[in-house]
Write a protein that holds these residues in place. Structure first.
Motif, PDB file in Angstrom:
ATOM      1  N   PRO A 153      -7.238   1.538   1.519  1.00  0.00           N
ATOM      2  CA  PRO A 153      -6.357   0.404   1.201  1.00  0.00           C
ATOM      3  C   PRO A 153      -5.000   0.815   0.636  1.00  0.00           C
ATOM      4  O   PRO A 153      -3.993   0.189   0.974  1.00  0.00           O
ATOM      5  CB  PRO A 153      -7.149  -0.392   0.157  1.00  0.00           C
ATOM      6  CG  PRO A 153      -8.563   0.037   0.307  1.00  0.00           C
ATOM      7  CD  PRO A 153      -8.559   1.423   0.873  1.00  0.00           C
ATOM      8  N   ASP A 154      -4.964   1.873  -0.187  1.00  0.00           N
ATOM      9  CA  ASP A 154      -3.672   2.235  -0.786  1.00  0.00           C
ATOM     10  C   ASP A 154      -2.689   2.722   0.272  1.00  0.00           C
ATOM     11  O   ASP A 154      -1.532   2.299   0.314  1.00  0.00           O
ATOM     12  CB  ASP A 154      -3.860   3.321  -1.861  1.00  0.00           C
ATOM     13  CG  ASP A 154      -4.611   2.772  -3.073  1.00  0.00           C
ATOM     14  OD1 ASP A 154      -4.725   1.533  -3.168  1.00  0.00           O
ATOM     15  OD2 ASP A 154      -5.085   3.589  -3.881  1.00  0.00           O
ATOM     16  N   ALA A 155      -3.186   3.607   1.145  1.00  0.00           N
ATOM     17  CA  ALA A 155      -2.314   4.130   2.201  1.00  0.00           C
ATOM     18  C   ALA A 155      -1.889   3.010   3.150  1.00  0.00           C
ATOM     19  O   ALA A 155      -0.731   2.947   3.591  1.00  0.00           O
ATOM     20  CB  ALA A 155      -3.050   5.224   2.981  1.00  0.00           C
ATOM     21  N   ALA A 156      -2.810   2.083   3.420  1.00  0.00           N
ATOM     22  CA  ALA A 156      -2.481   0.966   4.315  1.00  0.00           C
ATOM     23  C   ALA A 156      -1.388   0.099   3.695  1.00  0.00           C
ATOM     24  O   ALA A 156      -0.417  -0.281   4.372  1.00  0.00           O
ATOM     25  CB  ALA A 156      -3.738   0.133   4.588  1.00  0.00           C
ATOM     26  N   ALA A 157      -1.539  -0.183   2.409  1.00  0.00           N
ATOM     27  CA  ALA A 157      -0.562  -1.046   1.732  1.00  0.00           C
ATOM     28  C   ALA A 157       0.815  -0.392   1.738  1.00  0.00           C
ATOM     29  O   ALA A 157       1.837  -1.066   1.916  1.00  0.00           O
ATOM     30  CB  ALA A 157      -1.020  -1.332   0.304  1.00  0.00           C
ATOM     31  N   GLU A 158       0.836   0.921   1.570  1.00  0.00           N
ATOM     32  CA  GLU A 158       2.118   1.630   1.540  1.00  0.00           C
ATOM     33  C   GLU A 158       2.851   1.473   2.889  1.00  0.00           C
ATOM     34  O   GLU A 158       4.042   1.160   2.934  1.00  0.00           O
ATOM     35  CB  GLU A 158       1.836   3.109   1.264  1.00  0.00           C
ATOM     36  CG  GLU A 158       3.025   3.862   0.715  1.00  0.00           C
ATOM     37  CD  GLU A 158       2.628   5.301   0.396  1.00  0.00           C
ATOM     38  OE1 GLU A 158       3.321   6.194   0.902  1.00  0.00           O
ATOM     39  OE2 GLU A 158       1.620   5.512  -0.316  1.00  0.00           O
ATOM     40  N   VAL A 159       2.115   1.672   3.992  1.00  0.00           N
ATOM     41  CA  VAL A 159       2.733   1.569   5.322  1.00  0.00           C
ATOM     42  C   VAL A 159       3.197   0.138   5.587  1.00  0.00           C
ATOM     43  O   VAL A 159       4.340  -0.101   6.015  1.00  0.00           O
ATOM     44  CB  VAL A 159       1.745   2.016   6.427  1.00  0.00           C
ATOM     45  CG1 VAL A 159       2.304   1.704   7.806  1.00  0.00           C
ATOM     46  CG2 VAL A 159       1.431   3.504   6.304  1.00  0.00           C
ATOM     47  N   VAL A 160       2.323  -0.828   5.318  1.00  0.00           N
ATOM     48  CA  VAL A 160       2.670  -2.227   5.620  1.00  0.00           C
ATOM     49  C   VAL A 160       3.845  -2.688   4.757  1.00  0.00           C
ATOM     50  O   VAL A 160       4.750  -3.377   5.249  1.00  0.00           O
ATOM     51  CB  VAL A 160       1.432  -3.143   5.435  1.00  0.00           C
ATOM     52  CG1 VAL A 160       1.830  -4.608   5.501  1.00  0.00           C
ATOM     53  CG2 VAL A 160       0.384  -2.826   6.502  1.00  0.00           C
ATOM     54  N   ALA A 161       3.857  -2.265   3.481  1.00  0.00           N
ATOM     55  CA  ALA A 161       4.960  -2.674   2.595  1.00  0.00           C
ATOM     56  C   ALA A 161       6.284  -2.100   3.099  1.00  0.00           C
ATOM     57  O   ALA A 161       7.315  -2.780   3.088  1.00  0.00           O
ATOM     58  CB  ALA A 161       4.683  -2.194   1.170  1.00  0.00           C
ATOM     59  N   GLN A 162       6.232  -0.861   3.570  1.00  0.00           N
ATOM     60  CA  GLN A 162       7.451  -0.219   4.078  1.00  0.00           C
ATOM     61  C   GLN A 162       7.965  -0.956   5.319  1.00  0.00           C
ATOM     62  O   GLN A 162       9.163  -1.213   5.459  1.00  0.00           O
ATOM     63  CB  GLN A 162       7.101   1.218   4.431  1.00  0.00           C
ATOM     64  CG  GLN A 162       8.278   2.160   4.467  1.00  0.00           C
ATOM     65  CD  GLN A 162       7.832   3.524   4.997  1.00  0.00           C
ATOM     66  OE1 GLN A 162       6.699   3.966   4.739  1.00  0.00           O
ATOM     67  NE2 GLN A 162       8.687   4.156   5.757  1.00  0.00           N
TER      68      GLN A 162
END
Ligand code: ADP
Length: 385
Positions: A153-162
């Motif tokens: 989830p953390d890595a996913a959130a980082e990509v989507v937020a970017q």
């Protein structure tokens, strides 16, 4: 043709045979096709005025890439410009979120996915699709740039937020246990006449296609399924000219990955390997002329891409060695050979897939980065006869 890269360069070769007056809108005078064509306008395909100026000197406008101002193109169409494919068809290739919505609504087989505009509920989406998952930028990706495999989830959130910060939606999808990646080139005329090339395997390494094997060495039932799915996709997209449909085979089903509304790397083998090449058929479709036979002229064709070598050497330095490989047809695109950049391809047609593959790889190794995992060439295959 809007765009003047290698696709326009190979389309230009096909236009010569038909004496069609192919004009190009090139971003730069040294673009691959601009180097070889006397009919070049310099301009920005992302600019409405430049597109309008170019459309005004053409009977019909087509494209070697999708990075076009689609709103401007749609306005030009409304004012009488003939664009093949249309802005509405091109939109499927410029926006993966739009493409997925359209294909899903038509009931086509796709990886399970969700389109998101922000990180709300992302962890739940991931739990549902299963980790690790694949996130794709809806816009601007190519050759695996714009695709991320994320573990949690953390890595996913980082990509989507970017992506969200740049105003871009993300396609979040299950990771498919890929057996084989396939592609089918479909060519459609304005009235709906259509030809379909044999389904090919695209061998990818790190998101870049290194080899294309025609036909794909799979059970004929799988190839039939790929053909049927690609035709359905073509009906949904509604593109005149070449539509390339990229597919996944997971051992059970054929799934649609993505589409390109232009001549495609997975069809380059057709220059030597088919009765009519994808470039000739693209032109025929765009000019509303009868389509040519997509049948293969030999049992197999292998097209291996030339990527710039790690040491930055000029592919031309290896041209003699590549041409000494029996049956190797070399295509160089006139591009600077930066390491890893696609600068050409080699096609070998023949009776036997392992031999064609070895010979294509031998020629590629002379020109650029070796094909990963390619077996060494054997006995006499390296000599021209
Ligand atoms: P691009 O537009 O950059 O070519 P793609 O959507 O074709 O992006 O993805 C690039 C590569 O990433 C694919 O060729 C495939 O190897 C891999 N890939 C993409 N989606 C998935 C998926 N859902 N599961 C497994 N691998 C995938």
């Amino acid at each position: 043709m809007v765009g003047a890269g290698q696709l326009a360069r190979m389309t230009h070769q096909a236009a010569i045979a038909l004496d069609l007056d192919l004009r190009l809108l090139a971003a730069r005078p040294d673009d691959g096709a601009a180097q070889v064509s006397p009919r070049v306008e310099i301009g920005d395909p992302g600019s409405g005025p430049d597109l309008a100026r170019f459309a005004a000197i053409c009977d019909v406008v087509t494209f070697d890439h999708e990075l076009v101002d689609l709103d401007a193109l749609a306005r030009l169409e409304a004012a009488g410009t003939t664009a093949r494919p249309s802005a509405a068809a091109l939109a499927h290739a410029t926006d993966k979120a739009h493409q997925r919505r359209r294909l899903a609504a038509a009931g086509l087989p796709l990886p399970r996915h969700v389109v998101v505009a922000d990180t709300d509920g992302l962890a739940r989406v991931g739990d549902d699709l299963g980790w690790p998952l694949v996130i794709k930028s809806a816009r601007g990706g190519y050759d695996g740039r714009g695709v991320w495999m994320v573990a949690g989830p953390d890595a996913a959130a980082e990509v989507v937020a970017q992506l969200a910060a740049g105003g871009t939606e993300a396609v979040v999808e299950e990771r498919i246990d890929l057996r084989t990646e396939l592609a089918v080139v479909v060519v459609t005329r304005p009235g709906g006449d259509r030809v379909v090339y044999p389904a090919v395997e695209t061998v990818q390494v790190d998101g870049i296609c290194r080899e294309v094997l025609a036909p794909a060495p799979l059970d004929p039932a799988v190839l039939d399924e790929a053909d049927a799915v690609a035709r359905e996709v073509a009906d949904v997209v509604g593109a005149v000219g070449v539509l390339a449909v990229e597919l996944f085979w997971d051992g059970r089903r054929v799934l649609v990955n993505e589409v390109a509304t232009r001549p495609h790397n997975s069809g380059h083998w057709s220059i030597e390997g088919a009765v009519t090449s994808q470039f000739a058929n693209h032109l025929r479709a765009v000019a509303d002329l009868p389509l040519g036979d997509p049948a293969m002229v030999a049992p197999v064709a292998v097209c291996a891409n030339v990527l710039g070598a790690a040491d930055g050497r000029d592919p031309l330095a290896g041209l003699a060695a590549a041409l000494a490989v029996r049956g190797a047809s070399v295509h160089l695109y006139g591009k600077d050979a930066r390491p890893g950049r696609k600068v050409g391809h080699v096609t070998v047609i023949g009776d036997d897939l392992p031999s064609a593959r070895r010979r294509a790889a031998a020629a590629v190794a002379a020109l650029g980065d070796p094909v990963p995992g390619a077996p060494a060439s054997t006995d006499g295959e390296g000599s021209a006869r």
